[in-house]
Design a protein around this motif. Sequence first.
Motif, PDB file in Angstrom:
ATOM      1  N   ILE A  11       0.853  -1.185   0.000  1.00 43.97           N
ATOM      2  CA  ILE A  11       0.000   0.000   0.000  1.00 43.97           C
ATOM      3  C   ILE A  11       0.892   1.239   0.000  1.00 43.97           C
ATOM      4  CG2 ILE A  11      -0.213   0.258   2.521  1.00 43.97           C
ATOM      5  CD1 ILE A  11      -3.315   0.535   1.931  1.00 43.97           C
ATOM      6  N   VAL A  12       0.494   2.245  -0.754  1.00 43.17           N
ATOM      7  CA  VAL A  12       1.326   3.444  -0.917  1.00 43.17           C
ATOM      8  C   VAL A  12       0.492   4.682  -0.595  1.00 43.17           C
ATOM      9  CG1 VAL A  12       2.791   2.358  -2.660  1.00 43.17           C
ATOM     10  CG2 VAL A  12       0.747   3.616  -3.376  1.00 43.17           C
ATOM     11  N   PRO A  13       1.134   5.839  -0.389  1.00 42.83           N
ATOM     12  CA  PRO A  13       0.370   7.050  -0.091  1.00 42.83           C
ATOM     13  C   PRO A  13      -0.645   7.384  -1.175  1.00 42.83           C
ATOM     14  CG  PRO A  13       2.693   7.400   0.359  1.00 42.83           C
ATOM     15  CD  PRO A  13       2.588   6.085  -0.352  1.00 42.83           C
ATOM     16  N   MET A  14      -1.806   7.825  -0.743  1.00 42.21           N
ATOM     17  CA  MET A  14      -2.883   8.253  -1.638  1.00 42.21           C
ATOM     18  C   MET A  14      -3.870   9.061  -0.808  1.00 42.21           C
ATOM     19  SD  MET A  14      -4.892   4.596  -2.127  1.00 42.21           S
ATOM     20  CE  MET A  14      -3.391   3.728  -2.606  1.00 42.21           C
ATOM     21  N   PRO A  15      -4.849   9.716  -1.414  1.00 43.78           N
ATOM     22  CA  PRO A  15      -5.829  10.449  -0.619  1.00 43.78           C
ATOM     23  C   PRO A  15      -6.455   9.567   0.468  1.00 43.78           C
ATOM     24  CG  PRO A  15      -6.071  11.020  -2.926  1.00 43.78           C
ATOM     25  CD  PRO A  15      -5.050   9.906  -2.861  1.00 43.78           C
ATOM     26  N   GLY A  16      -6.725  10.185   1.620  1.00 40.13           N
ATOM     27  CA  GLY A  16      -7.116   9.430   2.801  1.00 40.13           C
ATOM     28  C   GLY A  16      -8.291   8.506   2.603  1.00 40.13           C
ATOM     29  N   ALA A  17      -9.346   8.966   1.932  1.00 37.67           N
ATOM     30  CA  ALA A  17     -10.522   8.125   1.739  1.00 37.67           C
ATOM     31  C   ALA A  17     -10.184   6.902   0.901  1.00 37.67           C
ATOM     32  CB  ALA A  17     -11.630   8.940   1.074  1.00 37.67           C
ATOM     33  N   ASN A  18      -9.364   7.098  -0.137  1.00 42.24           N
ATOM     34  CA  ASN A  18      -8.945   5.968  -0.984  1.00 42.24           C
ATOM     35  C   ASN A  18      -8.091   4.986  -0.195  1.00 42.24           C
ATOM     36  OD1 ASN A  18      -9.995   7.905  -2.693  1.00 42.24           O
ATOM     37  ND2 ASN A  18      -8.488   7.604  -4.298  1.00 42.24           N
ATOM     38  N   LEU A  19      -7.200   5.529   0.634  1.00 38.88           N
ATOM     39  CA  LEU A  19      -6.308   4.693   1.433  1.00 38.88           C
ATOM     40  C   LEU A  19      -7.100   3.825   2.401  1.00 38.88           C
ATOM     41  CD1 LEU A  19      -3.259   4.230   1.888  1.00 38.88           C
ATOM     42  CD2 LEU A  19      -3.340   6.017   3.626  1.00 38.88           C
ATOM     43  N   VAL A  34      -0.236  -5.527   5.329  1.00 42.60           N
ATOM     44  CA  VAL A  34       0.147  -4.631   4.244  1.00 42.60           C
ATOM     45  C   VAL A  34       1.529  -4.060   4.531  1.00 42.60           C
ATOM     46  CG1 VAL A  34      -2.191  -4.015   3.537  1.00 42.60           C
ATOM     47  CG2 VAL A  34      -1.082  -2.693   5.350  1.00 42.60           C
ATOM     48  N   TRP A  35       2.310  -3.944   3.485  1.00 45.69           N
ATOM     49  CA  TRP A  35       3.620  -3.297   3.554  1.00 45.69           C
ATOM     50  C   TRP A  35       3.514  -1.900   2.966  1.00 45.69           C
ATOM     51  CZ3 TRP A  35       6.828  -5.798   6.478  1.00 45.69           C
ATOM     52  CH2 TRP A  35       6.920  -7.210   6.455  1.00 45.69           C
ATOM     53  N   ALA A  36       3.967  -0.903   3.700  1.00 45.35           N
ATOM     54  CA  ALA A  36       4.102   0.454   3.159  1.00 45.35           C
ATOM     55  C   ALA A  36       5.580   0.696   2.903  1.00 45.35           C
ATOM     56  CB  ALA A  36       3.549   1.487   4.138  1.00 45.35           C
ATOM     57  N   PRO A  37       5.989   0.848   1.647  1.00 40.60           N
ATOM     58  CA  PRO A  37       7.412   1.004   1.339  1.00 40.60           C
ATOM     59  C   PRO A  37       7.883   2.433   1.549  1.00 40.60           C
ATOM     60  CG  PRO A  37       6.149   1.019  -0.682  1.00 40.60           C
ATOM     61  CD  PRO A  37       5.159   0.793   0.436  1.00 40.60           C
ATOM     62  N   GLN A  38       9.190   2.600   1.657  1.00 40.41           N
ATOM     63  CA  GLN A  38       9.796   3.925   1.677  1.00 40.41           C
ATOM     64  C   GLN A  38      10.686   4.077   0.463  1.00 40.41           C
ATOM     65  OE1 GLN A  38      12.032   5.131   5.192  1.00 40.41           O
ATOM     66  NE2 GLN A  38      12.416   7.149   4.333  1.00 40.41           N
ATOM     67  N   MET A  39      10.326   5.036  -0.380  1.00 38.91           N
ATOM     68  CA  MET A  39      11.251   5.460  -1.421  1.00 38.91           C
ATOM     69  C   MET A  39      11.978   6.703  -0.912  1.00 38.91           C
ATOM     70  SD  MET A  39      12.580   4.797  -4.333  1.00 38.91           S
ATOM     71  CE  MET A  39      11.465   3.681  -5.170  1.00 38.91           C
ATOM     72  N   PHE A  40      11.176   7.691  -0.494  1.00 39.54           N
ATOM     73  CA  PHE A  40      11.724   8.876   0.170  1.00 39.54           C
ATOM     74  C   PHE A  40      10.934   9.152   1.459  1.00 39.54           C
ATOM     75  CE2 PHE A  40      13.194   9.394  -4.199  1.00 39.54           C
ATOM     76  CZ  PHE A  40      14.542   9.622  -3.971  1.00 39.54           C
ATOM     77  N   GLY A  41       9.625   9.378   1.362  1.00 44.88           N
ATOM     78  CA  GLY A  41       8.822   9.642   2.548  1.00 44.88           C
ATOM     79  C   GLY A  41       8.699   8.419   3.440  1.00 44.88           C
ATOM     80  N   ALA A  42       8.708   8.640   4.746  1.00 45.85           N
ATOM     81  CA  ALA A  42       8.665   7.544   5.709  1.00 45.85           C
ATOM     82  C   ALA A  42       7.334   6.805   5.637  1.00 45.85           C
ATOM     83  CB  ALA A  42       8.890   8.079   7.118  1.00 45.85           C
ATOM     84  N   PRO A  43       7.338   5.473   5.775  1.00 45.39           N
ATOM     85  CA  PRO A  43       6.103   4.687   5.672  1.00 45.39           C
ATOM     86  C   PRO A  43       5.190   4.797   6.887  1.00 45.39           C
ATOM     87  CG  PRO A  43       7.967   3.259   6.159  1.00 45.39           C
ATOM     88  CD  PRO A  43       8.533   4.625   5.912  1.00 45.39           C
ATOM     89  N   PHE A  44       5.677   5.326   7.995  1.00 44.35           N
ATOM     90  CA  PHE A  44       4.859   5.423   9.207  1.00 44.35           C
ATOM     91  C   PHE A  44       3.614   6.277   8.969  1.00 44.35           C
ATOM     92  CE2 PHE A  44       9.263   4.806  10.578  1.00 44.35           C
ATOM     93  CZ  PHE A  44       9.135   3.669  11.368  1.00 44.35           C
ATOM     94  N   THR A  45       3.724   7.301   8.142  1.00 44.46           N
ATOM     95  CA  THR A  45       2.598   8.195   7.883  1.00 44.46           C
ATOM     96  C   THR A  45       1.451   7.446   7.217  1.00 44.46           C
ATOM     97  OG1 THR A  45       4.187   9.987   7.557  1.00 44.46           O
ATOM     98  CG2 THR A  45       1.926  10.379   6.836  1.00 44.46           C
ATOM     99  N   THR A  46       1.766   6.687   6.175  1.00 43.58           N
ATOM    100  CA  THR A  46       0.744   5.909   5.472  1.00 43.58           C
ATOM    101  C   THR A  46       0.068   4.922   6.413  1.00 43.58           C
ATOM    102  OG1 THR A  46       1.958   6.108   3.393  1.00 43.58           O
ATOM    103  CG2 THR A  46       0.343   4.332   3.545  1.00 43.58           C
ATOM    104  N   LEU A  47       0.856   4.222   7.214  1.00 44.20           N
ATOM    105  CA  LEU A  47       0.301   3.197   8.097  1.00 44.20           C
ATOM    106  C   LEU A  47      -0.508   3.803   9.230  1.00 44.20           C
ATOM    107  CD1 LEU A  47       3.323   0.739   8.196  1.00 44.20           C
ATOM    108  CD2 LEU A  47       1.212   0.526   6.876  1.00 44.20           C
ATOM    109  N   ALA A  48      -0.152   5.010   9.678  1.00 44.47           N
ATOM    110  CA  ALA A  48      -0.937   5.674  10.718  1.00 44.47           C
ATOM    111  C   ALA A  48      -2.331   6.005  10.211  1.00 44.47           C
ATOM    112  CB  ALA A  48      -0.225   6.937  11.186  1.00 44.47           C
ATOM    113  N   ALA A  49      -2.462   6.261   8.908  1.00 40.61           N
ATOM    114  CA  ALA A  49      -3.779   6.498   8.327  1.00 40.61           C
ATOM    115  C   ALA A  49      -4.561   5.197   8.162  1.00 40.61           C
ATOM    116  CB  ALA A  49      -3.629   7.198   6.979  1.00 40.61           C
ATOM    117  N   VAL A  50      -3.854   4.108   7.886  1.00 44.90           N
ATOM    118  CA  VAL A  50      -4.502   2.804   7.695  1.00 44.90           C
ATOM    119  C   VAL A  50      -4.989   2.224   9.024  1.00 44.90           C
ATOM    120  CG1 VAL A  50      -4.041   0.393   7.055  1.00 44.90           C
ATOM    121  CG2 VAL A  50      -3.244   2.265   5.575  1.00 44.90           C
ATOM    122  N   ALA A  51      -4.237   2.466  10.100  1.00 44.33           N
ATOM    123  CA  ALA A  51      -4.521   1.804  11.375  1.00 44.33           C
ATOM    124  C   ALA A  51      -5.952   1.994  11.879  1.00 44.33           C
ATOM    125  CB  ALA A  51      -3.507   2.255  12.431  1.00 44.33           C
TER     126      ALA A  51
END
Length: 340
Positions: A11-19, A34-51
């Motif tokens: 799973i990657v960053p996207m608008p909150g409702a879509n995520l 789900v794995w949130a990868p890091q290319m540049f931005g930290a994956p913690f942000t994406t997963l905090a929205a998913v949690a």
Amino acid sequence: MTDRKAVWAQIVPMPGANLSALAQSYEAAGVEGVWAPQMFGAPFTTLAAVAPATQRIKLGTGIALAFVRSPLETACGAIDLDLISNGRVVLGLGSSAQSQIEGSFGSAYGKPLAHMREIVGMIRAIVARGHTGELTELAGDYHRLDLSHFRLLHKPVRGDIPIVLPAVFQKACAQAAEIADGLLGHPLWNDAWIEREVAAHVKAGLDRAGRARKDFSLNISIFTAISDDRYEAIEDCRGTVAYYSQSPQYLRYFEEIGFGREASAIQAAFAQGDMAGMATACTDEMVESIAVVGTADEVRGRVARRAALADAITPVIPHYGLSPEKSAIYTQRIAETFYG
């Protein structure tokens, strides 16, 4: 699901409702995590929205770049995310390429195995005892942390958050088996490499630590393109395989699996900014050795063979150069073939 194998998604960053909607669909389909990868931005942000949008699936940083932040920051990020998710975090930590860590991030790379060992040890100590006030200093060759004034605002949900390390080469496989809770296999791995090198070095690492295989998880990440048009699937994977092959650090791997000439040509083209040349140098044979392509039945069979020694799989789409529409099609076909 595949037979007896847990299945993870990416799973990657996207608008909150879509995520939220995507994460909920994965959970409903029976995906393990789900794995949130890091290319540049930290994956913690994406997963905090998913949690908050999910209840069961595991939330993996896959992979957080270990060398670009303090071990304390990484530990606190994992502790906070574990609180938000009620204990569902898997902390994936990786070294990435030296050129990215030193160039893009301006951070120290050093000797990656020794650096990673130090960071894992510090993070484990902070998770286990950081809330008690008994840690005053953690010191190693790469980091010196003064924790005499460090306090958490809350007690961690768990005193031991699972740590997963990625690997391409043999020594990294052995180290993961020795000091981590799991290994996330690189999608560049092919069947022969897993059978010949990964299994033996995982066993060596477990033996060194006096651990049992059942206490360790091997998750194989696999570039996957499901299509009735085999040529189309190969072509759609070519750019991704070429892009992931461009690092000079990986040349030895390709030499050992029989594609050293192709990898050298890809890396030379990349150095010249020649994207078309990279794709041309990446032969059909090289693509099919690494990516799993074909009809749903063909892919299901090949994935089963590749993952015979694994506990879990993470099928991922070939993403480089694909349109959003085609990416969505391949994502849906993975879901239809492996989830539920």
